[in-house]
Design an enzyme around this catalytic site. Structure first.
Site, short mmCIF file in Angstrom:
data_model
loop_
_atom_site.label_atom_id
_atom_site.label_comp_id
_atom_site.label_asym_id
_atom_site.label_seq_id
_atom_site.Cartn_x
_atom_site.Cartn_y
_atom_site.Cartn_z
N PRO A 281 2.79 -2.03 1.91
CA PRO A 281 2.58 -0.83 2.75
C PRO A 281 3.53 0.28 2.31
CG PRO A 281 3.78 -2.51 3.97
CD PRO A 281 3.39 -3.15 2.67
N ASP A 458 8.71 1.35 -0.02
CA ASP A 458 8.20 0.15 0.65
C ASP A 458 8.55 0.27 2.13
OD1 ASP A 458 7.60 -2.36 1.60
OD2 ASP A 458 8.40 -3.42 -0.14
N HIS A 459 7.54 0.51 2.97
CA HIS A 459 7.78 0.80 4.38
C HIS A 459 8.14 -0.46 5.17
CE1 HIS A 459 8.14 3.61 7.43
NE2 HIS A 459 6.88 3.94 7.70
N ARG A 460 8.12 -1.61 4.53
CA ARG A 460 8.55 -2.83 5.22
C ARG A 460 10.06 -2.82 5.44
NH1 ARG A 460 5.96 -7.23 1.28
NH2 ARG A 460 7.00 -5.80 -0.18
N ILE A 462 12.09 0.20 4.09
CA ILE A 462 12.59 1.56 3.96
C ILE A 462 11.99 2.42 5.06
CG2 ILE A 462 12.83 3.56 2.45
CD1 ILE A 462 14.25 1.08 1.43
#
Length: 489
Positions: A281, A458-460, A462
């Site tokens: 994501p 990486d939105h997991r 960050i």
């Protein structure tokens, strides 16, 4: 031990089995691993006798393709540096192979002569399987070929010469280009090559076809004949003819035919990496940078670096600014495992730079940027660009990256959506530099050098705020290059 003259068939058979020793005009043969005594009959060979010195044939050793690391099980033969019959020493280059990560030069482990090549160019070679056969050299068995009669040796020499001539006249081209030439019945030797090392490209084939279809210009004699005045003849008035029907346009036939290629080499690795990246994501963030001061700075120091033979672009300064910003935001210089259960903060700033090469997209990295000066980074980028254009980048240069940049602006475009390269957690794409109108602090319209940047994270792990703060700090270094001097080590 008896001696006899050598017949043509027996001589060739012994050469193939490497089980004979020629001495003067006589031959010793080996039968059932024991020396036999041939009869004393004198077998004439077209009334021609040998006049050769002692020749001893060594053992044939199969040279297997050894493991080149990174779990690679197969490679493509990119180029052969030897031919059958060539002599090689230890550590001499035999061929260059292309894996799904990098190109590797294979060197010889033996001294001797090449007796067989197991693969052609573009064939798939398996690790652990034979690559070439090498006839080992022996210190006690020195071969010094003497002249045989010209009539008796002309046949074998001609065959060898023809084979060498055919190899020397081989045209460099990819299988797709050869297929296109074959479908259009074109001899590749007649096509002017514009590729590297005389390689025929697809564009060369299309240009050649276009030139063949273009009508030739009329000769001066034809022009003079057409320009000569013709006698005036009076013709009786005729009835107006009906309007002509519009001519039917022939359907345009595309050049060549559809064809299918196996995905291999760098593109095969790209398929694997992008498939993994599709499950991440991603958070995107865009901004624009005022590069006016940086443009002036580069103009001042460009002459100094170029006098030393180093091409200086904006990228070395941009890379150093990224390293300074990563010092404040170390989570962006980290990697995660496949299940995103563990995060590893990397001490070294290994900044990867995406490069468009003839082999495909590669991302070599500049190692330990935090310890390098801007000039050192420029030298390293020049070196990697040269290797990338030649397809000579190694696994060490293509692995170990912790953060990546893509300079898509050199081709065109402003904003992009860069794809993260696992196991990294962030990447940036740089747009082209443009001169655009902007308002200054007093509200006046002024000309500015503007560059757009696009970030993906990486939105997991960050957060969007972290990416924005990192971008603002990096932006401040580029818009005010003097600030970098305060924090550079």
């Amino acid at each position: 031990m008896a001696s006899s003259l050598v017949s043509r068939s027996l001589y060739r058979k012994c050469l193939q089995q490497s089980r004979c020793v020629i001495q003067g005009r006589h031959l010793r043969t080996c039968v059932n691993r024991k020396w036999a005594r041939p009869s004393l009959e004198r077998a004439l060979w077209n009334s021609k006798w040998f006049h050769s010195s002692t020749v001893v044939f060594g053992d044939i050793e199969q040279f297997n393709l050894s493991d080149i690391g990174e779990g690679i099980r197969e490679v493509h033969i990119k180029e052969w540096f030897v031919n059958v019959g060539d002599h090689v020493n230890q550590f001499d280059s035999i061929c260059e192979v292309q894996s799904d990560k990098a190109s590797v030069t294979i060197t010889s482990r033996y001294d001797g002569h090449i007796r067989r090549l197991y693969y052609d160019v573009d064939d798939v070679a398996l690790v652990g399987k034979p690559l070439v056969d090498i006839e080992l050299s022996s210190g006690s068995a020195s071969s010094s070929s003497e002249s045989v009669d010209s009539d008796s040796t002309s046949s074998s020499d001609d065959e060898y010469g023809v084979g060498q001539k055919m190899k020397s006249q081989a045209v460099l081209a990819t299988p797709a280009v050869r297929r296109l030439a074959m479908e259009n019945k074109i001899d590749l030797r007649n096509v002017p090559a514009t590729g590297k090392d005389g390689r025929v490209l697809k564009e060369d084939i299309l240009s050649f076809i276009k030139d063949q279809e273009t009508p030739k210009a009329p000769s001066p004699a034809d022009k003079a004949a057409s320009a000569a005045p013709s006698p005036v003849q009076k013709t009786p008035p005729q009835k107006p003819s009906p309007l002509p029907m519009p001519a039917k346009r022939e359907a345009t036939i595309p050049v060549g035919k559809d064809h299918t290629e196996v995905i291999k080499g760098i593109r095969k690795a790209m398929v694997k990496t992008m498939t993994e990246a599709a499950h991440i994501p991603t958070f995107g963030y865009n901004d624009e940078i005022d590069m006016t001061r940086l443009v002036e700075l580069r103009r001042d120091i460009k002459g100094v670096t170029e006098s030393a033979g180093v091409r200086f672009s904006y990228m070395p300064i941009i890379v150093k600014a990224v390293s300074l910003a990563l010092t404040e935001f170390p989570i962006l210089n980290s990697i995660v495992d496949a299940n995103c259960e563990n995060i590893t903060y990397k001490a070294a700033h290994n900044i990867g730079i995406a490069m468009d090469t003839p082999e495909g997209l590669v991302v070599p990295s500049v190692k330990n940027v935090q310890t390098l000066s801007i000039y050192d980074i420029a030298v390293e980028l020049n070196r990697m660009q040269t290797l990338g254009a030649a397809g000579k980048l190694t696994n060490a240069e293509l692995t170990g990256g912790t953060f990546s940049l893509s300079n898509i602006g050199v081709i065109g475009g402003t904003y992009a959506r860069p794809v993260i390269l696992p196991p990294e957690v962030a990447i940036g794409a740089l747009g082209k530099l443009q001169r655009l109108p902007r308002f200054d602090d007093k509200g006046n319209v002024v000309s500015k050098e503007i560059m757009c940047v696009s970030w993906s994270a990486d939105h997991r792990i960050i957060e969007g705020a972290t990416m924005a703060r990192f971008s603002n700090l990096w932006k401040s270094y580029l818009e005010n290059p003097g600030l970098m001097l305060l924090y550079m080590r």
